[in-house]
Write an enzyme that holds these catalytic residues in place. Structure first.
Site, PDB file in Angstrom:
ATOM      1  N   THR A  40       5.886  -2.769   3.990  1.00 16.39           N
ATOM      2  CA  THR A  40       5.919  -4.184   3.094  1.00 16.39           C
ATOM      3  C   THR A  40       6.872  -4.943   3.597  1.00 16.39           C
ATOM      4  O   THR A  40       7.758  -4.708   4.503  1.00 16.39           O
ATOM      5  CB  THR A  40       6.509  -3.401   1.872  1.00 16.39           C
ATOM      6  OG1 THR A  40       7.709  -2.664   1.888  1.00 16.39           O
ATOM      7  CG2 THR A  40       5.596  -2.399   0.922  1.00 16.39           C
ATOM      8  N   VAL A  42       9.452  -7.333   2.681  1.00 18.38           N
ATOM      9  CA  VAL A  42      10.843  -7.221   2.645  1.00 18.38           C
ATOM     10  C   VAL A  42      11.642  -6.011   2.872  1.00 18.38           C
ATOM     11  O   VAL A  42      12.679  -6.168   3.613  1.00 18.38           O
ATOM     12  CB  VAL A  42      11.409  -7.437   0.934  1.00 18.38           C
ATOM     13  CG1 VAL A  42      12.691  -7.645   0.630  1.00 18.38           C
ATOM     14  CG2 VAL A  42      10.893  -8.706   0.213  1.00 18.38           C
ATOM     15  N   CYS A  43      11.147  -4.969   2.887  1.00 18.04           N
ATOM     16  CA  CYS A  43      11.536  -3.828   3.444  1.00 18.04           C
ATOM     17  C   CYS A  43      11.666  -3.824   5.132  1.00 18.04           C
ATOM     18  O   CYS A  43      12.591  -3.427   5.583  1.00 18.04           O
ATOM     19  CB  CYS A  43      10.713  -2.585   3.103  1.00 18.04           C
ATOM     20  SG  CYS A  43      10.764  -2.388   1.130  1.00 18.04           S
ATOM     21  N   THR A  44      10.711  -4.301   5.565  1.00 18.28           N
ATOM     22  CA  THR A  44      10.637  -4.567   7.186  1.00 18.28           C
ATOM     23  C   THR A  44      11.870  -5.490   7.495  1.00 18.28           C
ATOM     24  O   THR A  44      12.542  -5.360   8.551  1.00 18.28           O
ATOM     25  CB  THR A  44       9.401  -5.400   7.541  1.00 18.28           C
ATOM     26  OG1 THR A  44       8.309  -4.505   7.160  1.00 18.28           O
ATOM     27  CG2 THR A  44       9.322  -5.799   9.078  1.00 18.28           C
ATOM     28  N   LEU A  47      15.271  -3.231   7.061  1.00 18.13           N
ATOM     29  CA  LEU A  47      15.449  -2.288   7.960  1.00 18.13           C
ATOM     30  C   LEU A  47      15.612  -3.098   9.402  1.00 18.13           C
ATOM     31  O   LEU A  47      16.560  -2.346  10.082  1.00 18.13           O
ATOM     32  CB  LEU A  47      14.544  -1.305   8.008  1.00 18.13           C
ATOM     33  CG  LEU A  47      14.789   0.055   7.223  1.00 18.13           C
ATOM     34  CD1 LEU A  47      14.601  -0.654   5.402  1.00 18.13           C
ATOM     35  CD2 LEU A  47      13.845   0.989   7.474  1.00 18.13           C
TER      36      LEU A  47
END
Length: 220
Positions: A40, A42-44, A47
């Site tokens: 996804t 935003v998660c990319t 992290l």
């Protein structure tokens, strides 16, 4: 997980193999943070930015560990995308990602709704984050909705504040504080005690109430 509650010594699979949390944490501080789902956007970015700034966490004796309800193989495949998107990441991915497909840890840490944890379409973890001191206690928590990515600089600022106020029991950090700027002396500290703690001096701020509760110093 309320502030100062103890994180359980959980076991989990991760991209770095099985972990036992207390053994993994050792005598370091830790940032444990969840993301809703692999692959996804935003998660990319989240992290990736933490990975790019990992040296800043290491400098603060702080380990990072991520979590979602995806399985280990999904995490491993996704890491390649994160490294491709964030070209500044060098070498091996610098922190583990916990796999929690049965959502047990997510429920234990209050990162999703108990009633929805069996529904793979609904039961995605929110953006929860815990800063954990070496005694395995939650010292600060942040909860963001899925739509809002976190600010890595704010996470680092909070670690700095917690570590400073652990070292100097007489102060707290004000709004927008950054390392090196003025801190506030606690109201419970007398002027005499403040003079002993800060021999290079501190400032008193006059208030209309006449109460002597705003005192600052940069001599720490």
């Amino acid at each position: 997980m309320r502030l100062h509650s103890t994180i359980p010594n959980f076991k989990a699979d991760s991209t770095n193999g099985p972990i036992q949390f207390y053994d993994w944490q050792g005598d370091s501080w830790a940032v444990l943070f969840s993301h809703p789902s692999d692959f996804t956007p935003v998660c990319t970015t989240e992290l990736g930015r933490i990975a790019v700034n990992i040296d800043q966490f290491i400098k603060r004796n702080t380990k990072c560990i991520a979590h979602s309800v995806d399985d280990t193989q999904s995490h491993i495949d996704w890491v390649n995308d994160i490294k491709s998107y964030c070209a500044d990441i060098r070498g091996e991915f610098p922190f583990p990602i916990i796999a929690d497909p049965e959502r047990k840890l997510a429920v234990t840490l209050g990162m999703l709704d108990e009633e929805e944890r069996e529904n793979p379409e609904i039961a995605k973890t929110v953006r929860a984050l815990f800063i954990i001191s070496p005694d395995h206690r939650v010292r600060l928590s942040m909860f963001y909705p899925m739509s809002t990515g976190r600010n890595v600089n704010e996470i680092l600022r909070c670690i700095d504040s917690l570590q400073l106020t652990d070292r100097l029991k007489t102060v707290a950090t004000p709004a927008n504080w950054t390392p090196g700027s003025k801190v506030m002396i606690l109201p419970s500290v007398t002027d005499e005690e403040a003079a002993q703690a800060f021999p290079k001096g501190f400032d008193r701020v006059s208030m209309p109430s006449g109460q002597n509760y705003v005192r600052t110093t940069e001599n720490y």
